[in-house]
Design a protein around this motif. Structure first.
Motif, PDB file in Angstrom:
ATOM      1  N   GLU A  70      42.063  44.310  31.071  1.00 23.85           N
ATOM      2  CA  GLU A  70      42.526  45.338  30.130  1.00 23.85           C
ATOM      3  C   GLU A  70      43.703  46.127  30.696  1.00 23.85           C
ATOM      4  O   GLU A  70      44.602  46.532  29.954  1.00 23.85           O
ATOM      5  N   SER A  71      43.708  46.360  31.993  1.00 23.39           N
ATOM      6  CA  SER A  71      44.765  47.159  32.609  1.00 23.39           C
ATOM      7  C   SER A  71      45.994  46.327  32.960  1.00 23.39           C
ATOM      8  O   SER A  71      46.998  46.876  33.423  1.00 23.39           O
ATOM      9  N   GLY A  72      45.911  45.008  32.773  1.00 24.48           N
ATOM     10  CA  GLY A  72      47.045  44.140  33.045  1.00 24.48           C
ATOM     11  C   GLY A  72      47.168  43.685  34.481  1.00 24.48           C
ATOM     12  O   GLY A  72      48.152  43.030  34.844  1.00 24.48           O
ATOM     13  N   ARG A  73      46.189  43.986  35.322  1.00 21.40           N
ATOM     14  CA  ARG A  73      46.262  43.559  36.723  1.00 21.40           C
ATOM     15  C   ARG A  73      45.855  42.099  36.900  1.00 21.40           C
ATOM     16  O   ARG A  73      46.149  41.480  37.911  1.00 21.40           O
ATOM     17  N   ILE A  74      45.129  41.562  35.914  1.00 16.91           N
ATOM     18  CA  ILE A  74      44.823  40.136  35.892  1.00 16.91           C
ATOM     19  C   ILE A  74      45.442  39.546  34.633  1.00 16.91           C
ATOM     20  O   ILE A  74      45.179  40.019  33.513  1.00 16.91           O
ATOM     21  N   ASN A  75      46.272  38.515  34.831  1.00 11.59           N
ATOM     22  CA  ASN A  75      46.885  37.779  33.740  1.00 11.59           C
ATOM     23  C   ASN A  75      46.550  36.296  33.880  1.00 11.59           C
ATOM     24  O   ASN A  75      45.794  35.899  34.770  1.00 11.59           O
ATOM     25  N   GLU A  76      47.138  35.477  33.031  1.00 16.24           N
ATOM     26  CA  GLU A  76      46.721  34.077  32.948  1.00 16.24           C
ATOM     27  C   GLU A  76      47.027  33.276  34.205  1.00 16.24           C
ATOM     28  O   GLU A  76      46.418  32.215  34.414  1.00 16.24           O
ATOM     29  N   ASP A  77      47.949  33.716  35.051  1.00 11.09           N
ATOM     30  CA  ASP A  77      48.282  32.962  36.258  1.00 11.09           C
ATOM     31  C   ASP A  77      47.976  33.745  37.525  1.00 11.09           C
ATOM     32  O   ASP A  77      48.493  33.449  38.598  1.00 11.09           O
ATOM     33  N   THR A  78      47.104  34.761  37.424  1.00 17.17           N
ATOM     34  CA  THR A  78      46.803  35.622  38.575  1.00 17.17           C
ATOM     35  C   THR A  78      45.781  34.982  39.500  1.00 17.17           C
ATOM     36  O   THR A  78      44.725  34.517  39.051  1.00 17.17           O
ATOM     37  N   THR A  79      46.094  34.960  40.787  1.00 21.09           N
ATOM     38  CA  THR A  79      45.102  34.566  41.789  1.00 21.09           C
ATOM     39  C   THR A  79      44.237  35.787  42.100  1.00 21.09           C
ATOM     40  O   THR A  79      44.749  36.848  42.447  1.00 21.09           O
ATOM     41  N   VAL A  80      42.921  35.631  41.964  1.00 26.67           N
ATOM     42  CA  VAL A  80      41.984  36.721  42.233  1.00 26.67           C
ATOM     43  C   VAL A  80      41.431  36.544  43.643  1.00 26.67           C
ATOM     44  O   VAL A  80      41.034  35.435  44.028  1.00 26.67           O
ATOM     45  N   VAL A  81      41.412  37.641  44.401  1.00 22.82           N
ATOM     46  CA  VAL A  81      40.961  37.599  45.796  1.00 22.82           C
ATOM     47  C   VAL A  81      39.897  38.666  46.010  1.00 22.82           C
ATOM     48  O   VAL A  81      40.051  39.811  45.561  1.00 22.82           O
ATOM     49  N   THR A  82      38.809  38.304  46.692  1.00 29.46           N
ATOM     50  CA  THR A  82      37.825  39.289  47.135  1.00 29.46           C
ATOM     51  C   THR A  82      37.705  39.197  48.647  1.00 29.46           C
ATOM     52  O   THR A  82      38.110  38.203  49.258  1.00 29.46           O
ATOM     53  N   ALA A  83      37.110  40.227  49.236  1.00 28.91           N
ATOM     54  CA  ALA A  83      36.859  40.227  50.674  1.00 28.91           C
ATOM     55  C   ALA A  83      35.400  40.601  50.895  1.00 28.91           C
ATOM     56  O   ALA A  83      35.067  41.751  51.157  1.00 28.91           O
ATOM     57  N   THR A  84      34.531  39.621  50.763  1.00 30.30           N
ATOM     58  CA  THR A  84      33.090  39.833  50.927  1.00 30.30           C
ATOM     59  C   THR A  84      32.411  38.478  51.019  1.00 30.30           C
ATOM     60  O   THR A  84      32.876  37.500  50.418  1.00 30.30           O
ATOM     61  N   GLY A  85      31.335  38.434  51.766  1.00 34.55           N
ATOM     62  CA  GLY A  85      30.512  37.232  51.813  1.00 34.55           C
ATOM     63  C   GLY A  85      29.232  37.398  51.025  1.00 34.55           C
ATOM     64  O   GLY A  85      28.317  36.582  51.126  1.00 34.55           O
ATOM     65  N   SER A  86      29.150  38.438  50.206  1.00 34.07           N
ATOM     66  CA  SER A  86      27.942  38.737  49.449  1.00 34.07           C
ATOM     67  C   SER A  86      27.897  37.957  48.145  1.00 34.07           C
ATOM     68  O   SER A  86      28.813  37.182  47.818  1.00 34.07           O
ATOM     69  N   THR A  87      26.844  38.180  47.373  1.00 32.57           N
ATOM     70  CA  THR A  87      26.725  37.541  46.067  1.00 32.57           C
ATOM     71  C   THR A  87      27.819  38.005  45.118  1.00 32.57           C
ATOM     72  O   THR A  87      28.063  37.366  44.096  1.00 32.57           O
ATOM     73  N   ALA A  88      28.501  39.099  45.436  1.00 29.91           N
ATOM     74  CA  ALA A  88      29.640  39.531  44.624  1.00 29.91           C
ATOM     75  C   ALA A  88      30.735  38.468  44.632  1.00 29.91           C
ATOM     76  O   ALA A  88      31.419  38.263  43.620  1.00 29.91           O
ATOM     77  N   VAL A 133      35.905  44.579  60.481  1.00 31.14           N
ATOM     78  CA  VAL A 133      36.507  45.854  60.106  1.00 31.14           C
ATOM     79  C   VAL A 133      37.844  45.669  59.392  1.00 31.14           C
ATOM     80  O   VAL A 133      38.331  46.579  58.723  1.00 31.14           O
ATOM     81  N   THR A 134      38.452  44.488  59.532  1.00 34.49           N
ATOM     82  CA  THR A 134      39.738  44.240  58.866  1.00 34.49           C
ATOM     83  C   THR A 134      39.617  43.237  57.720  1.00 34.49           C
ATOM     84  O   THR A 134      40.630  42.719  57.234  1.00 34.49           O
ATOM     85  N   LEU A 135      38.388  42.977  57.281  1.00 36.15           N
ATOM     86  CA  LEU A 135      38.163  42.003  56.208  1.00 36.15           C
ATOM     87  C   LEU A 135      38.909  42.403  54.931  1.00 36.15           C
ATOM     88  O   LEU A 135      39.584  41.587  54.304  1.00 36.15           O
ATOM     89  N   GLN A 136      38.790  43.687  54.548  1.00 40.31           N
ATOM     90  CA  GLN A 136      39.460  44.159  53.341  1.00 40.31           C
ATOM     91  C   GLN A 136      40.983  44.058  53.492  1.00 40.31           C
ATOM     92  O   GLN A 136      41.682  43.678  52.537  1.00 40.31           O
ATOM     93  N   ASP A 137      41.493  44.386  54.668  1.00 41.38           N
ATOM     94  CA  ASP A 137      42.935  44.302  54.893  1.00 41.38           C
ATOM     95  C   ASP A 137      43.432  42.869  54.725  1.00 41.38           C
ATOM     96  O   ASP A 137      44.506  42.631  54.148  1.00 41.38           O
ATOM     97  N   GLU A 138      42.661  41.910  55.239  1.00 43.76           N
ATOM     98  CA  GLU A 138      43.059  40.516  55.100  1.00 43.76           C
ATOM     99  C   GLU A 138      43.014  40.080  53.634  1.00 43.76           C
ATOM    100  O   GLU A 138      43.876  39.324  53.177  1.00 43.76           O
ATOM    101  N   GLY A 139      42.007  40.554  52.897  1.00 45.26           N
ATOM    102  CA  GLY A 139      41.942  40.231  51.479  1.00 45.26           C
ATOM    103  C   GLY A 139      43.149  40.755  50.725  1.00 45.26           C
ATOM    104  O   GLY A 139      43.744  40.048  49.891  1.00 45.26           O
TER     105      GLY A 139
END
Length: 362
Positions: A70-88, A133-139
């Motif tokens: 809705e906010s336009g941060r994800i579009n049809e060609d956007t690569t989505v990245v997370t930084a977690t090893g959880s079920t998220a 501690v730098t997992l989020q930074d790498e993401g």
């Protein structure tokens, strides 16, 4: 990327896909855990492992995707990245595939092979990263490198959940309405992002329910010491070890004002309570559900001590299939230095005698 009309058309279609997915998910089941009938206390477990990706994170991540589209941060060609090893990360891979988007999960080095396989099954790519501690930074770095969107499920949880019409809270109370205890005395959940306790706490206040909200916390986590000290920015700098419960800092999505009680839970007690649940009901869960249940037993013991009757509700946050080679593996548990048997004896002794005698004397 196409022009503005193309972008708006894709966004509208993506939101339709997310709405259709949400409507297609049936209400998750509610289980009753047997307690001695003379206690006149009911224990209900709301089973979020029935979600399509098998965990309580499914709703939260759907909300994050909806808000980002809705906010336009994800579009049809956007690569989505997370930084977690959880079920998220599993849920994020699922929704990325639903929208036909590339997905990368930056995961801690210790992430299990089964979790990696779950993410890859949904079409995601995993990148192992060493310094936690730098997992989020790498993401964030990888997202920027790919001109993508870094989906930080620890930030913006309130906004993400505002986009979820069918929240865990409304679903839980719809289930409880069909029982003899439609409004429980206590609800017990854990805290990681803070989203679950936030949505439940706000629902309780909005509906005017007298239900109290207890949050359980694992070893090395910041939530319980933050509660005791009154420091909303408390940090421990030490990684927690129960998947789905606890964080080394108080996350921005967690709100102390919505919580009535914080309960610290030893990690070995989480394993014991998880095992006991399977023994008495056949339900297999992940370790965070064990953390919830240890908190439940402590609260029920207080109700018993004070001569109270009523009910307690909690959440089965994810299923055992996520943890077969780790928390359900005796050799792996022993290597962590955990000894759950004394805690299991406490639970069994409590249900047999009504006396709560934890091994640590607390």
């Amino acid at each position: 990327m196409g022009g503005p009309d193309t972008v708006r058309r894709w966004s509208a279609e993506a939101l339709d896909y997310l709405d259709l997915e949400a409507r297609a998910v049936p209400r998750v089941p509610l289980h009753r855990v047997p307690l001695p009938p003379q206690w006149d206390i009911a224990l209900h477990v709301h089973d979020e492992s029935a979600q399509p990706t098998g965990s309580v994170n499914h709703r939260l991540i759907r909300g994050h995707f909806r808000e980002a589209v809705e906010s336009g941060r994800i579009n049809e060609d956007t690569t989505v990245v997370t930084a977690t090893g959880s079920t998220a990360a599993v849920a994020a891979a699922y929704f990325a595939r639903l929208l036909d988007l590339p997905f990368i999960a930056v995961v801690p080095e210790r992430t299990s092979a089964e979790r990696i396989a779950e993410i890859e099954t949904h079409g995601g790519k995993c990148v192992r990263w060493g310094p936690a501690v730098t997992l989020q930074d790498e993401g964030r770095r990888i997202a920027a490198e790919n001109d993508g969107h870094f989906l930080d499920h620890f930030v913006g949880t309130d906004l993400a959940l505002a986009h979820e019409a069918d929240t865990l809270a409304s679903d839980l109370f719809a289930n409880l309405a069909e029982t003899d205890h439609p409004v429980p005395d206590w609800i017990v959940v854990g805290a990681s992002t803070g989203a679950t306790s936030s949505v439940l706490g706000r629902h309780l206040r909005h509906q005017g329910y007298p239900t109290k909200l207890a949050v359980v916390d694992s070893e090395n986590s910041a939530y319980f010491p933050g509660w005791i000290s009154g420091a909303a920015d408390y940090t421990t700098g030490t990684a927690t070890r129960i998947d789905g419960v606890g964080r080394p800092r108080v996350e921005p999505g967690f709100h102390f004002r919505l919580v009535d009680l914080l309960i610290p839970v030893p990690d070995a007690a989480s394993i014991a309570a998880m095992r006991h649940l399977r023994a008495c009901t056949g339900l297999e869960s992940g370790p965070s559900t064990g953390t919830h249940l240890w908190g439940v037993w402590e609260l029920v013991s207080v109700m018993r001590r004070d001569g109270l009757t009523g009910s307690v509700a909690t959440v089965l946050a994810d299923g055992a299939e996520h943890h077969r080679h780790t928390y359900w593996n005796d050799a792996w548990v022993t290597r962590q230095g955990w000894h759950p048997d004394p805690y299991l004896a406490t639970i069994e002794g409590f249900l047999a005698s009504g006396e709560w005698v934890p091994p640590d004397g607390r």
